[in-house]
Design an enzyme around this catalytic site. Structure first.
Site, PDB file in Angstrom:
ATOM      1  N   CYS A 169       0.798  -1.226   0.000  1.00  0.00           N
ATOM      2  CA  CYS A 169       0.000   0.000   0.000  1.00  0.00           C
ATOM      3  C   CYS A 169       0.830   1.275   0.000  1.00  0.00           C
ATOM      4  CB  CYS A 169      -0.960  -0.003   1.188  1.00  0.00           C
ATOM      5  SG  CYS A 169      -2.114  -1.396   1.135  1.00  0.00           S
ATOM      6  N   HIS A 309      -2.666   8.392   6.039  1.00  0.00           N
ATOM      7  CA  HIS A 309      -3.007   7.115   5.408  1.00  0.00           C
ATOM      8  C   HIS A 309      -4.465   6.806   5.729  1.00  0.00           C
ATOM      9  CE1 HIS A 309      -2.312   3.218   3.616  1.00  0.00           C
ATOM     10  NE2 HIS A 309      -2.787   2.619   4.690  1.00  0.00           N
ATOM     11  N   GLU A 320      -0.914   5.964  13.377  1.00  0.00           N
ATOM     12  CA  GLU A 320      -0.624   7.243  12.724  1.00  0.00           C
ATOM     13  C   GLU A 320      -0.699   8.410  13.688  1.00  0.00           C
ATOM     14  OE1 GLU A 320      -1.652   8.332   8.492  1.00  0.00           O
ATOM     15  OE2 GLU A 320      -3.255   6.933   9.008  1.00  0.00           O
ATOM     16  N   LYS A 341      -9.448   8.580   2.005  1.00  0.00           N
ATOM     17  CA  LYS A 341     -10.004   7.226   1.876  1.00  0.00           C
ATOM     18  C   LYS A 341     -11.441   7.167   2.380  1.00  0.00           C
ATOM     19  CE  LYS A 341      -5.617   4.659   2.224  1.00  0.00           C
ATOM     20  NZ  LYS A 341      -4.694   5.780   2.491  1.00  0.00           N
ATOM     21  N   HIS A 346      -9.837   2.632  -0.350  1.00  0.00           N
ATOM     22  CA  HIS A 346      -8.420   2.267  -0.303  1.00  0.00           C
ATOM     23  C   HIS A 346      -8.086   1.419  -1.530  1.00  0.00           C
ATOM     24  CE1 HIS A 346      -4.531   1.213   0.874  1.00  0.00           C
ATOM     25  NE2 HIS A 346      -4.722   0.725   2.076  1.00  0.00           N
ATOM     26  N   PHE A 405       1.081  -3.272   4.371  1.00  0.00           N
ATOM     27  CA  PHE A 405       1.373  -4.610   4.874  1.00  0.00           C
ATOM     28  C   PHE A 405       2.809  -4.989   4.508  1.00  0.00           C
ATOM     29  CE2 PHE A 405      -3.310  -6.205   4.743  1.00  0.00           C
ATOM     30  CZ  PHE A 405      -3.588  -5.423   5.836  1.00  0.00           C
TER      31      PHE A 405
END
Length: 422
Positions: A169, A309, A320, A341, A346, A405
């Site tokens: 990502c 994010h 975050e 998002k 996403h 990830f």
């Protein structure tokens, strides 16, 4: 002397619109593009919502042969490249093609076409031994991720360094970061950089179902993506692409180019900890932010907006928040932070580039996009997350971050170059 790098062209294909203008209009209106999945029957799945793009290749000018040859993600990337090149106003015919490169990011590349071809050859999985008589002649194009940047290179006439970046990502951030580095070091003068992913398919949906990363708010898809909200329960899968024309600053200025933003800092780190888990202290993301600020040679207090994010998972949003507090100090409580998002979902490897587009447009228009669906903030997420409504304010410097990830953590600083803004 290190060369400066600027964004002079933007192309976006995202949920809720068919181009960059529509994308920005959706963000500033605080509208959401999340809906129940229409591409296939999602009833058997745990999560049945996604942010699908209304993308029609024929309307984009693709020929029947191109449509058959290219995976949907590749079509997105090429369409965005065409828009970005036109937007830049750069006459590519006058540029040495060996000085033009491509850096493309994607998390799952042509997974959609690979799955579709398997279903054809295996008669929807009923046959253990697949029938090669039904094999597509373009199977290699679907198998090799490197075909995607090659198609972009052909579309732009780029004969310089061409590469594929695939680290989950953060791919969209890292692909642009790599393109910036190539111009800075003198390996290229122009880069087509960005990312594309079209992962809304049964196999990808099943993968995220298995680890319970996606939302189960199937009865209310419009409000399913809720970053930083106390009621969030996972991210909304999406598709999309954003591509940029990156140029060396002096050359762009000399030709009178429209400059959206300068990329002044970029850094990436890995937590070497867990494939999907994040430590609550946010240390690795904080380190990437610090390194990006150091490369930019700016103090954290110059940051006017943070593009988070903001995936909408419990652990990411807390991670975050902690990282911003470490890296920005007291300024973390004063600077607006938001997650797009909440509106466009996403799109895995593509989202980092789509978020860079949002950041560059925020600088151009002096508007901070909101975090949609944020009604009840999580007490552990106690920063200014710009709930529901866009905010007009001067935006000269933006921090954008990504978390992926595998433990990847990336950060980038974009700034308005001197003399560009009034």
């Amino acid at each position: 002397m290190t060369r400066r790098v600027v964004i002079t062209g933007i192309g976006v294909r995202a949920p809720g619109g068919s181009g960059t203008k529509e994308f920005w209009d959706l963000l500033t209106a605080g509208r959401t593009a999340t809906r129940r999945i229409s591409f296939f029957d999602a009833a058997p799945f745990r999560s049945q919502v996604a942010a699908e793009a209304d993308f029609f290749p024929e309307a984009e000018g693709f020929s029947p042969r191109e449509i058959r040859r290219m995976d949907r993600a590749t079509q997105f990337a090429v369409a965005c490249t065409r828009e970005a090149v036109a937007d830049s106003g750069l006459e590519f015919a006058g540029v040495d093609p060996h000085r033009v490169g491509v850096s493309l990011g994607s998390a799952v590349a042509s997974a959609t076409s690979l799955e579709n071809e398997y279903l054809v050859m295996a008669d929807k999985g009923r046959e253990w031994l697949v029938d090669p008589d039904y094999l597509s002649p373009h199977m290699f194009d679907y198998l090799s991720p490197g075909v995607m940047p090659a198609e972009v290179a052909w579309a732009a006439g780029a004969e310089g360094p061409v590469t594929m970046v695939s680290d989950g990502c953060t791919s969209g951030l890292d692909a642009v970061g790599y393109g910036v580095q190539l111009i800075r070091e003198g390996s290229a003068d122009v880069m087509i950089a960005g990312a594309s992913d079209t992962p809304i398919s049964p196999i990808v949906l099943a993968c995220f179902d298995a680890i319970k990363a996606t939302t189960t708010r199937n009865d209310d898809p419009e409000h399913a993506s809720r970053p930083f909200d106390a009621s969030r329960n996972g991210f909304v899968l999406a598709e999309g692409s954003a591509m940029f024309v990156l140029e060396e600053y002096e050359a762009a200025k000399a030709r009178g180019a429209q400059i959206y933003a300068e990329v002044t800092g970029y850094a990436t780190r890995c937590n070497a900890y867990h494939m999907t888990g994040l430590k609550k202290d946010g240390r690795e993301m904080a380190e990437a932010i610090r390194a990006a600020l150091d490369e930019s040679r700016v103090d954290p207090t110059v940051v006017d907006y943070v593009n988070a994010h903001g995936s909408g998972t419990k652990q990411n949003d807390r991670h975050e928040t902690a990282a911003f507090k470490i890296a920005l100090g007291q300024h973390a409580y004063d600077v607006p932070v938001s997650s797009i998002k909440s509106m466009v979902g996403h799109s895995l490897g593509a989202i980092g580039s789509i978020e860079i587009a949002a950041c560059a447009l925020a600088i151009k228009h002096n508007v901070v996009p909101p975090t949609a669906n944020l009604h009840t903030p999580d007490p552990e997420c106690d920063l200014d997350y710009v709930p529901l409504t866009a905010r007009e304010q001067r935006v000269d410097s933006v921090l954008t971050v990504g978390s992926g990830f595998g433990g990847f953590q990336s950060a980038m600083i974009l700034r308005a170059p001197e003399g560009v803004k009034a």
